[in-house]
Design an enzyme around this catalytic site. Structure first.
Site, PDB file in Angstrom:
ATOM      1  N   GLY A  12      -9.667  18.309 -44.364  1.00 27.74           N
ATOM      2  CA  GLY A  12      -8.272  18.004 -44.701  1.00 27.74           C
ATOM      3  C   GLY A  12      -7.969  16.562 -45.038  1.00 27.74           C
ATOM      4  N   HIS A  24      -6.706   5.811 -36.534  1.00 33.90           N
ATOM      5  CA  HIS A  24      -5.558   5.013 -36.988  1.00 33.90           C
ATOM      6  C   HIS A  24      -4.473   4.883 -35.924  1.00 33.90           C
ATOM      7  CE1 HIS A  24      -6.804   6.035 -41.393  1.00 33.90           C
ATOM      8  NE2 HIS A  24      -7.548   5.106 -40.848  1.00 33.90           N
ATOM      9  N   CYS A  42       2.623  -9.775 -26.664  1.00 34.61           N
ATOM     10  CA  CYS A  42       2.035  -9.776 -25.315  1.00 34.61           C
ATOM     11  C   CYS A  42       1.235  -8.513 -25.011  1.00 34.61           C
ATOM     12  CB  CYS A  42       3.123  -9.988 -24.253  1.00 34.61           C
ATOM     13  SG  CYS A  42       4.114  -8.514 -23.924  1.00 34.61           S
ATOM     14  N   GLY A  80      -8.265  20.532 -52.936  1.00 35.44           N
ATOM     15  CA  GLY A  80      -8.129  19.457 -53.910  1.00 35.44           C
ATOM     16  C   GLY A  80      -9.274  18.463 -53.869  1.00 35.44           C
TER      17      GLY A  80
HETATM   18 ZN    ZN Z   1       5.865  -8.571 -25.396  1.00 35.24          ZN
END
Ligand code: ZN
Length: 294
Positions: A237, A135, A146, A265
């Site tokens: 985790g 991520h 850009c 959990g």
């Molecule tokens: Zn830029």
């Protein structure tokens, strides 16, 4: 006592914490060369909060959505105000025993691939050599127009310089979240000046995958390729509520690659695991390293 039950394909799931690291060590000795996925639970002991509670429900307001950030000035103001408050906690966080245990398992060849949902770079800080940031990474900021890349530290300095009101801001530290956000008062959101690209004045975004966006295809293909070569998948985790990581469990399950999990959990993959250990990540991984390497 161990509590045993069978999943849909008849494999046995061990749910007890007692002796759990030992069972995990047996699992890994049987299937070395692991593909590991980690989530927010592994960074909890480094002071970075998790998004969800133990049954997978949101702990606070939902995180910002990708389209909201791109399309709404107020959403960007809110993001940068919260992020300004939360970033120092992320940037100063130190890797914990769980990150260090995985470094040992990498250097001894047990961990072949590590993909993390976390954006905190704690695996890299711990010295892990090969990490895929599924991520993205919070320590970078990218221009959406850009592609200019800059450091989050520089943006933090810019925010300080252009938002003198922030000196009065007291963040609610307990509300810090894994994406580096802190809850802040609306007054600060309304006054917030947001950073622009120094090269093209374009829109700057933290170099992370927000909810509602997708993980880069090359990264996904690379990881599927690595998973095909792995002997087993170890999930650590994470409740696997996001599809970007759950898909690897699904693939492993469909291709008879055994899956083990360390998580406190419930998770979305509970009925796919051959083995589940419900303990604290640092504690279990420390014990695991003890079992495997001593
Ligand atoms: Zn830029």
């Amino acid at each position: 006592m161990l509590s045993l039950r069978s999943n849909l394909s008849g494999q046995t799931i061990v749910e007890s914490r007692l002796g759990s690291a030992f069972h995990l060590a047996e699992f890994i000795e049987q299937y070395p060369e692991l593909f590991v996925i980690t989530g927010a639970g592994i960074s909890r002991n480094s002071g970075i909060q998790t998004y969800r509670d133990e049954v997978g429900k949101w702990k606070s307001n939902n995180p910002i959505q990708h389209s909201e950030f791109l399309n709404k000035e107020t959403a960007r103001r809110r993001y940068w105000a919260r992020s300004f408050g939360g970033w120092p906690n992320v940037s100063s966080a130190k890797p914990n025993d769980a990150h260090k245990a995985l470094v040992e398992l990498e250097s001894t060849g047990y961990v072949a691939t590590l993909a993390t949902q976390n954006v905190d770079r704690l695996h890299q800080k711990a010295g892990h050599k090969k990490v895929t940031d599924l991520h993205g990474r919070l320590d970078q900021v990218v221009c959406m127009d850009c592609g200019f890349l800059t450091s989050r530290e520089r943006v933090q300095a810019w925010l300080w310089q252009h938002n003198p009101q922030l000196a009065r801001m007291e963040t609610i530290r307990t509300a810090l979240r894994p994406d580096g956000d802190a809850e802040v008062h609306e007054e600060f959101v309304n006054q917030m000046k947001v950073p622009q690209c120094p090269r093209c004045s374009g829109l700057l975004k933290p170099n992370v995958v927000f909810y509602g966006s997708t993980v880069n295809k090359e990264i996904v293909n690379y990881l599927f390729n690595r998973l095909q070569k792995a002997k087993a998948l170890l999930v650590i985790g994470t409740s696997l509520m996001v599809y970007s990581s759950f898909r690897f469990c699904k693939y492993a399950s469909e291709n008879q690659i055994p899956i083990a999990c360390i998580n406190q959990g419930l998770t979305r993959g509970d009925n796919l695991f051959s083995l589940k250990v419900g303990g604290d990540c640092s504690e279990v991984l420390n014990q695991l390293v003890g079992c495997l390497l001593d």
